[in-house]
Design a protein around this motif. Structure first.
Motif, short mmCIF file in Angstrom:
data_model
loop_
_atom_site.label_atom_id
_atom_site.label_comp_id
_atom_site.label_asym_id
_atom_site.label_seq_id
_atom_site.Cartn_x
_atom_site.Cartn_y
_atom_site.Cartn_z
N LEU A 164 23.27 41.97 3.16
CA LEU A 164 22.95 42.06 4.61
C LEU A 164 21.45 41.36 4.71
O LEU A 164 21.25 40.79 5.81
CB LEU A 164 22.81 43.54 5.17
N ARG A 165 20.77 41.76 4.00
CA ARG A 165 19.40 41.23 4.18
C ARG A 165 19.09 39.51 4.02
O ARG A 165 18.73 38.95 4.58
CB ARG A 165 18.49 41.68 2.86
N ALA A 166 20.08 39.13 3.22
CA ALA A 166 20.08 37.76 3.02
C ALA A 166 20.57 37.09 4.42
O ALA A 166 20.34 36.06 4.80
CB ALA A 166 21.20 37.00 1.97
N LEU A 167 21.51 37.60 5.17
CA LEU A 167 22.18 37.35 6.31
C LEU A 167 21.05 37.42 7.20
O LEU A 167 21.08 36.24 8.14
CB LEU A 167 23.46 38.09 6.83
N SER A 168 20.28 38.34 7.39
CA SER A 168 19.29 38.50 8.37
C SER A 168 17.93 37.73 7.99
O SER A 168 17.31 37.35 9.04
CB SER A 168 19.13 39.75 8.76
#
Ligand code: AMP
Ligand code: MG
Length: 403
Positions: free
Chosen positions: A313-317
């Motif tokens: 999730l962190r990588a996506l955002s």
């Protein structure tokens, strides 16, 4: 079965940053700016009064001053302050030409004919005046790209006239709980049935990362129903399914993923809990959905989410895939381990009590991967490497902070 590190490697390779998006500033709380914010205005944009009072020229020695005008906030003066005159200004009103100070309403005395007297001590230039550009100037960088927006930042965006900003958008995460035994909590629970605890937990976990949860509810263990619900879930940036990824007769999830065209990246990880974890990706019209099939036991779901879904999730955002980083602590009690898989087990870290600079790790007893109650006190997962051994109080141990 691959290791946790190998699995993270795969997830990291598949998790790409979402394209930036324009959002209303009111919807931007907690999001990261995708653009720097450069002010186009001075703040304040005009010299303004900081109090309710009388605008005067500080070097004017007249014994009294005639009040020639009243200016409210939002209005502009029509006169300049000449020697022997003053203008009554309210907080926020522009300072009239010719004035360089504002005397507080409470500090003047009133004569007849709209005439005032200043205090005997006079007034110093600049008192009561907020000069144009005192806070910042046009052309000044106020916020850098990558900055996470707080309520104050949103106020600043509004102040400089922005209605929308470019941000890294919130990832959309579809959540689906599967299992014939599941009922929604609050409804009557029949023999052999249990309440769906993973669904609400996953929704909360997703929302705690500033992402958007799309709750797909409960899917029965039927290929048709799972296919229909997962199809909806594949519209999101991440689809998280719990249950049905193991080797039981009703563990249909991997098969349905395959039927829907989700490409498997890995299945099964050498860890406890969480071994049956399934991970894949789905490409559709230039959009990629990361697909996680998490084992149904609530603690397996929690641990797999913390270790694999959160970094994704962190990588996506934010663009960067950061592996969960273990910290070192010192055990406050013994803990034993058996088995060939590393175990992530609940513990409570006391960052306040340290020995040799390391926080204290209290292992919490738990009765297995359905024991949610044991985890209510946990703020970390102690990492117990594979093998049969006991660690004693005072020994070092790695842990991952959670929550
Ligand atoms: P499964 O992964 O489907 O084999 O499920 C493993 C265990 O987790 C079983 O005991 C299930 O009843 C339980 N379980 C599965 N899904 C959920 C859920 N959404 N909430 C609570 N327990 C679940
Ligand atoms: Mg099941």
């Amino acid at each position: 079965m691959i290791s946790v590190d190998e699995a993270l490697e795969h997830v990291g390779r598949c998790a790409c940053q979402l394209p930036e998006a324009r959002v209303l500033i009111g919807d931007s709380l907690g999001l990261r700016l995708a653009e720097p914010i450069i002010s186009e205005i001075d703040s304040p944009s005009f010299d303004k009064s900081m109090l309710d009072g009388y605008a005067v020229a500080a070097n004017d020695r007249s014994p009294t001053r005639k009040v020639v005008e009243q200016v409210l906030a939002g209005e502009v003066p029509h006169h300049a302050v000449e020697p022997g005159t003053t203008i009554n200004v309210m907080t926020g009103a522009p300072i009239p030409d010719g004035a360089d100070a504002v005397v507080k309403h409470e500090d003047v005395t009133f004569d007849e004919d709209s005439t005032i007297r200043l205090p005997d001590s006079g007034v110093a230039a600049g008192v009561g005046v907020l000069l144009r550009g005192a806070a910042f100037h046009a052309g000044q960088k106020l916020l850098a790209a990558g900055h996470r927006l707080s309520p104050v930042d949103i106020a600043l965006l509004a102040e400089v006239g922005k209605a929308e900003v470019s941000v890294s958008p919130r990832p959309r995460v579809a959540v689906l709980a599967t299992g014939n035994e599941l009922v929604q909590s609050g409804q009557s629970v029949g023999a052999g049935q249990i309440c769906n605890s993973n669904g609400p937990m996953l929704k909360a976990l997703v929302e705690s990362t500033h992402s958007v949860a799309i709750d797909l509810g409960i899917g029965r263990d039927s290929p048709e129903e799972l296919e229909r619900l997962m199809q909806q879930g594949l519209e999101a940036d991440i689809l998280v399914v719990t249950g049905g990824v193991s080797v039981g007769v009703m563990d249909l999830v991997p098969k349905v993923f395959e039927q829907l065209g989700v490409e498997q990246v890995f299945h099964k990880i050498c860890m406890r809990p969480g071994k049956p974890l399934w991970f894949g990706k789905y490409e559709q019209e230039g959009h990629r959905t990361l697909v996680f099939g998490l084992p149904g036991n609530p603690i397996s779901t929690l641990v797999s989410f913390e270790i694999f879904v959160k970094p994704a999730l962190r990588a996506l955002s934010e663009g960067e895939f950061l592996r969960p980083r273990p910290l070192q602590g010192v055990l406050s009690g013994p803990v034993s381990h058996r088995g060939k898989r590393p175990t992530y087990s609940p513990c409570q870290i006391d960052f306040g009590t340290r020995s040799e600079g390391k926080p204290t790790v209290e292992p919490l007893s738990w009765s297995g991967s359905a024991d949610l109650a044991a985890f209510t006190r946990a703020n970390a997962l102690a990492i117990l490497p594979a093998g049969d051994y006991q660690l004693n109080s005072g020994q070092e141990i790695d842990f991952l902070s959670i929550g």
